[in-house]
Design a protein around this motif. Structure first.
Motif, mmCIF file in Angstrom:
data_model
loop_
_atom_site.group_PDB
_atom_site.id
_atom_site.type_symbol
_atom_site.label_atom_id
_atom_site.label_comp_id
_atom_site.label_asym_id
_atom_site.label_seq_id
_atom_site.Cartn_x
_atom_site.Cartn_y
_atom_site.Cartn_z
ATOM 1 N N TYR A 54 42.465 43.519 35.081
ATOM 2 C CA TYR A 54 41.024 43.236 35.162
ATOM 3 C C TYR A 54 40.611 42.748 36.552
ATOM 4 O O TYR A 54 39.443 42.566 36.822
ATOM 5 C CB TYR A 54 40.579 42.246 34.079
ATOM 6 C CG TYR A 54 41.204 40.869 34.137
ATOM 7 C CD1 TYR A 54 40.861 39.956 35.130
ATOM 8 C CD2 TYR A 54 42.124 40.458 33.172
ATOM 9 C CE1 TYR A 54 41.429 38.704 35.184
ATOM 10 C CE2 TYR A 54 42.701 39.202 33.217
ATOM 11 C CZ TYR A 54 42.348 38.334 34.231
ATOM 12 O OH TYR A 54 42.915 37.089 34.278
ATOM 13 N N ASP A 55 41.595 42.508 37.428
ATOM 14 C CA ASP A 55 41.289 41.954 38.742
ATOM 15 C C ASP A 55 40.900 43.009 39.772
ATOM 16 O O ASP A 55 40.470 42.669 40.856
ATOM 17 C CB ASP A 55 42.515 41.207 39.280
ATOM 18 C CG ASP A 55 42.572 39.777 38.779
ATOM 19 O OD1 ASP A 55 41.506 39.126 38.776
ATOM 20 O OD2 ASP A 55 43.660 39.329 38.391
ATOM 21 N N ASN A 56 41.117 44.263 39.436
ATOM 22 C CA ASN A 56 41.007 45.287 40.470
ATOM 23 C C ASN A 56 39.745 46.124 40.335
ATOM 24 O O ASN A 56 39.243 46.350 39.245
ATOM 25 C CB ASN A 56 42.245 46.171 40.417
ATOM 26 C CG ASN A 56 43.512 45.340 40.350
ATOM 27 O OD1 ASN A 56 44.135 45.245 39.297
ATOM 28 N ND2 ASN A 56 43.844 44.686 41.429
ATOM 29 N N ARG A 57 39.287 46.572 41.480
ATOM 30 C CA ARG A 57 38.042 47.330 41.563
ATOM 31 C C ARG A 57 38.137 48.603 40.724
ATOM 32 O O ARG A 57 39.087 49.373 40.853
ATOM 33 C CB ARG A 57 37.777 47.679 43.035
ATOM 34 C CG ARG A 57 36.448 48.344 43.328
ATOM 35 C CD ARG A 57 36.226 48.427 44.843
ATOM 36 N NE ARG A 57 37.399 48.963 45.545
ATOM 37 C CZ ARG A 57 37.692 50.260 45.621
ATOM 38 N NH1 ARG A 57 36.940 51.171 45.032
ATOM 39 N NH2 ARG A 57 38.765 50.659 46.293
ATOM 40 N N PRO A 58 37.171 48.809 39.840
ATOM 41 C CA PRO A 58 37.209 50.011 39.002
ATOM 42 C C PRO A 58 37.295 51.268 39.863
ATOM 43 O O PRO A 58 36.660 51.354 40.913
ATOM 44 C CB PRO A 58 35.889 49.954 38.228
ATOM 45 C CG PRO A 58 35.556 48.502 38.179
ATOM 46 C CD PRO A 58 36.055 47.923 39.468
#
Lengths: 467, 288
Positions: A54-58
């Motif tokens: 969930y921490d990373n840019r989509p």
């Protein structure tokens, strides 16, 4: 001069997985490591978390790889017989700034496909973790977050690569790289190898390795970090905790490790000296931990250590000099300066989570470049060193009967036997630290106080061919 | 399941004394489990004449083992791994294999462990060359090996002093004995070596940082009064900052009526006489 299809430079967790993945193809592979053992750099000191994504840019490669890697982690650890704990994580907020961050992470995670994320109330979080400081305003609960021992994972991948035909050379720092037609010539202190593909996973030295042949594109400007470890008898939280403080960047991460100890850190700071821990950092971590987990007895600290966190920067030529552009790399920094040369320069979090994914990616690129066929004989399974302490009574008894060395306990704190230590030495441990990374001996509360001399004696015996 | 009346864990001074006393008063099966290959525990690594009437550690062990009652079963090379509330023990050893044993009474005589370097929160790197004082003592007295000099010793209690004296005598150079308190900690008789070998004693000071890559190169010494730091080159750092009772085996079982602790696992004793007395008392208590 010996020729290989592929040479992997650097046997940290990423290099070991790259080598393992290359074995899935019909490619002759050499893994080079500058140190006397594998996994002694960044892999040795980090936060040991398997992130859910969930921490990373989509849309980023990081996000895709992390979500896939997290789902595959139980399978991977089963193949490699490495302990894995899918304990879940709580990201905790105590105020409006934190709540906003959590909301963003939730949306981002959902977009990335982390389907089991939940935003829960402070009360629910307190029920999950009764030891937390009261007054939580909200928490992001991610059941998929896990923890693994990074060096165990890397060592297992390396053993599996070697089993599948990869050659490993230790004590072989790369000193020069040249070209001969389409091939690369890799020179170490004592030898020269030619190869069609170079995979540069040299960790903190990855920029320097690439610059042996190419002009600078990405350089690593490392940061430092401090960690501390509390004994396994401390009443540790069950979940991995991330404290999202109101003041950005001041939060604590707490990880209940697979060994049962509690890892606190990192305290982020500029690099002072590679792998040195700073007393100021230790004090900061203690203060943050006392705030988040008021019941924690800090006298239970058994170890502190320093880590190096790579921070890659794009470089550009300005007035005859290479200077950092200041642009954020955003995604995993993969570079391919020329066909057949692949570099991972400055991989940060979630590099450990994505170690297998990154390895597969690099190997697939190499295989495509070399037009290689899949290796039908590849065996993904690696047998761990027998672990008597983890066995039920009857099985442990049978093991001790069959091999009495497994009955002689040398490390009392972690219940590690002479047999395990002997096997670790046979598998490549060259010093007490190497034995510790392979068996856990010396990780406990006396920190090798009682087993270290015994282990040194066994290492000595082995050097004299007596083991 | 195999069973015994009294199980004594640890064959050092306290365990031996407890076993002897128990043998006088208890007619049942008495078993002493020792993880080493001989009795004595930490005494075996003490070469100084600091025990009883001026005996070395091994001489003291011989004294303690004189006419040792035959009915006590001595299980050497045996580690007790677990003790349960149901009064069972899990034992492991190369001779005995893995065994479960039921007992009526348990005497814990597991001694102490040294405070580890890692618990001190000292900054810097983590190179080779850092030992506990006990490890250095074992190296010197049991293997005839010296730590690489010059040596810095943190802690000027009796162990630090004894070690400084022994290492100096063996020809090892001591860079400094570093003491956090304002004065040297140990007994007068152990302090004599400071003058004899001109060992620098740094009081109100501590080791604040460890320096070196793979191998230790030096330490930073911090003056606790002024806060000033200075560099002290050394190849070995010995940690002699005290002991912690070793009673992990009975964690959570403290206070059970079948359990007794004696010797250094109960509390740290500076003198062996009180260890022996406590062992005896624990043994006499096992009347059956």
């Amino acid at each position: 001069m010996k020729h290989y299809d592929a040479v992997v430079i650097g046997a940290g967790v990423l290099g070991c997985f790259a080598a393992r993945s290359l074995c899935r193809w019909k490619l002759s592979t050499l893994l080079l490591e500058g140190a006397g053992d594998v996994c002694t750099g960044i892999t040795r000191a980090n936060t040991a978390i398997i992130y859910p994504g969930y921490d990373n840019r989509p849309g980023s490669r990081k996000a895709r790889m992390t979500v896939r890697a997290n789902a595959a982690f139980p399978r991977l650890c089963e193949e490699l017989e490495v302990p894995y704990k899918r304990c879940g994580s709580l990201m905790l907020s105590y105020g409006p700034a934190g709540d906003r961050v959590l909301g963003q992470k939730l949306a981002q995670g959902r977009e990335n496909g982390v389907s089991d994320l939940q935003l829960i109330s402070g009360q629910q979080a307190e029920e999950l973790e009764p030891g937390l400081k009261k007054g939580i305003s909200s928490a992001l609960y991610a059941p998929g977050t896990g923890t693994v021992n990074p060096w165990q994972l890397g060592i297992a991948a390396c053993e599996n690569a070697v089993k599948n035909g990869c050659e490993l050379r230790l004590n072989s720092p790369v000193t020069a790289i040249g070209r001969q037609g389409k091939d690369y010539i890799v020179e170490t202190a004592g030898e020269c190898f030619s190869c069609a593909v170079v995979i540069n996973c040299a960790g903190l030295s990855a920029d320097k390795v690439q610059e042996l042949l190419f002009p600078p594109r990405i350089r690593i400007f490392p940061d430092g970090a401090d960690y501390l470890v509390l004994d396994k008898n401390v009443p540790a939280p069950r979940h991995i905790l991330f404290h999202e403080t109101e003041e950005k960047g001041k939060g604590l991460t707490a990880v209940p490790t697979v060994e049962g100890s509690l890892l606190l850190g990192p305290s982020r700071r500029p690099l002072t000296e590679p792998y040195a821990v700073e007393q100021k950092g230790i004090e900061e971590l203690k203060a943050q931990a006392a705030k988040l987990l008021p019941g924690l007895n800090m006298d239970m600290m058994i170890r502190s250590f320093g880590a190096v966190r790579p921070k890659p920067q794009m470089m550009e030529l300005r007035a005859g000099e290479y200077v950092p552009t200041g642009r954020d790399l955003g995604d995993f920094p993969m570079d391919r300066p020329e066909p057949g040369f692949f570099s991972l320069i400055g991989v940060k979090t979630p590099g450990l989570t994505c170690a297998e994914e990154l390895g597969q990616y690099l190997a697939a690129q190499a295989a495509e470049y070399l037009d290689a066929e899949p290796n039908p004989d590849f065996d993904p399974r690696r047998a761990a060193i027998p672990r008597p302490a983890a066995l039920p009574f009857a099985e442990r008894k049978a093991l001790v009967e069959a091999e009495p060395n497994y009955g002689e306990v040398l490390c009392l704190c972690e219940d590690v036997s002479r047999g395990e230590i002997m096997e670790a030495i046979r598998r490549g441990a060259v010093d007490v630290e190497g034995v510790k990374r392979r068996t856990g001996a010396g990780l406990g509360r006396c920190q090798g106080g009682r087993c270290r001399l015994l282990i040194e004696a066994l290492l000595e015996e082995y050097r004299h061919g007596k083991l | 399941m195999e069973s015994c009346d009294v199980l004594i864990v640890g064959g050092g001074a306290a365990g031996i004394a407890a076993a002897r006393a128990a043998a006088e008063h208890c007619w049942g099966r008495i078993l002493l489990a020792e993880r080493g290959e001989a009795p004595g525990g930490v005494l075996l690594q003490c070469a100084h004449r600091g025990f009883g009437p001026g005996l070395t550690g091994p001489e003291m062990v011989d004294e303690l083992m004189k006419d040792f009652p035959r009915r006590v079963e001595l299980w050497y090379n045996t580690t007790v791994l677990r003790i349960t509330e149901e009064k069972t023990a899990l034992l492991s050893g190369r001779g005995i294999g893995l065994r479960q044993l039921a007992f009526q009474r348990l005497i814990l005589a597991t001694g102490c462990r040294e405070r580890a370097f890692g618990s001190l929160g000292i900054g810097g790197t983590r190179p080779r060359g850092i030992y506990t004082a006990g490890q250095a003592q074992a190296l010197l007295n049991q293997k005839g090996r010296l730590p690489e000099g010059p040596v810095a010793i943190l802690g000027s209690g009796d162990l630090g002093l004894i070690l400084a004296g022994q290492l100096s005598e063996a020809g090892c150079s001591i860079a400094a004995l570093v003491e956090q308190k304002a004065q040297c900690g140990g007994m007068a008789r152990n302090r004599r070596c400071l003058e004899q070998y001109r060992i620098p004693l740094l009081c109100s000071a501590t080791v604040s940082r460890v320096c070196g890559g793979a191998a230790l190169e030096g330490v930073m010494i911090k003056d606790l009064d002024t806060g000033a730091e200075r560099y002290l080159p050394c190849k070995s750092l010995l940690i002699a900052v005290g002991y912690e009772p070793e009673r992990e085996l009975v964690r959570g079982l403290e206070g059970a009526e079948w359990l007794q602790l004696c010797g250094n696992c109960r509390e740290i004793h500076p003198m062996i006489e009180s260890v022996i007395t406590e062992g005896k008392t624990a043994g006499y208590d096992c009347v059956t």
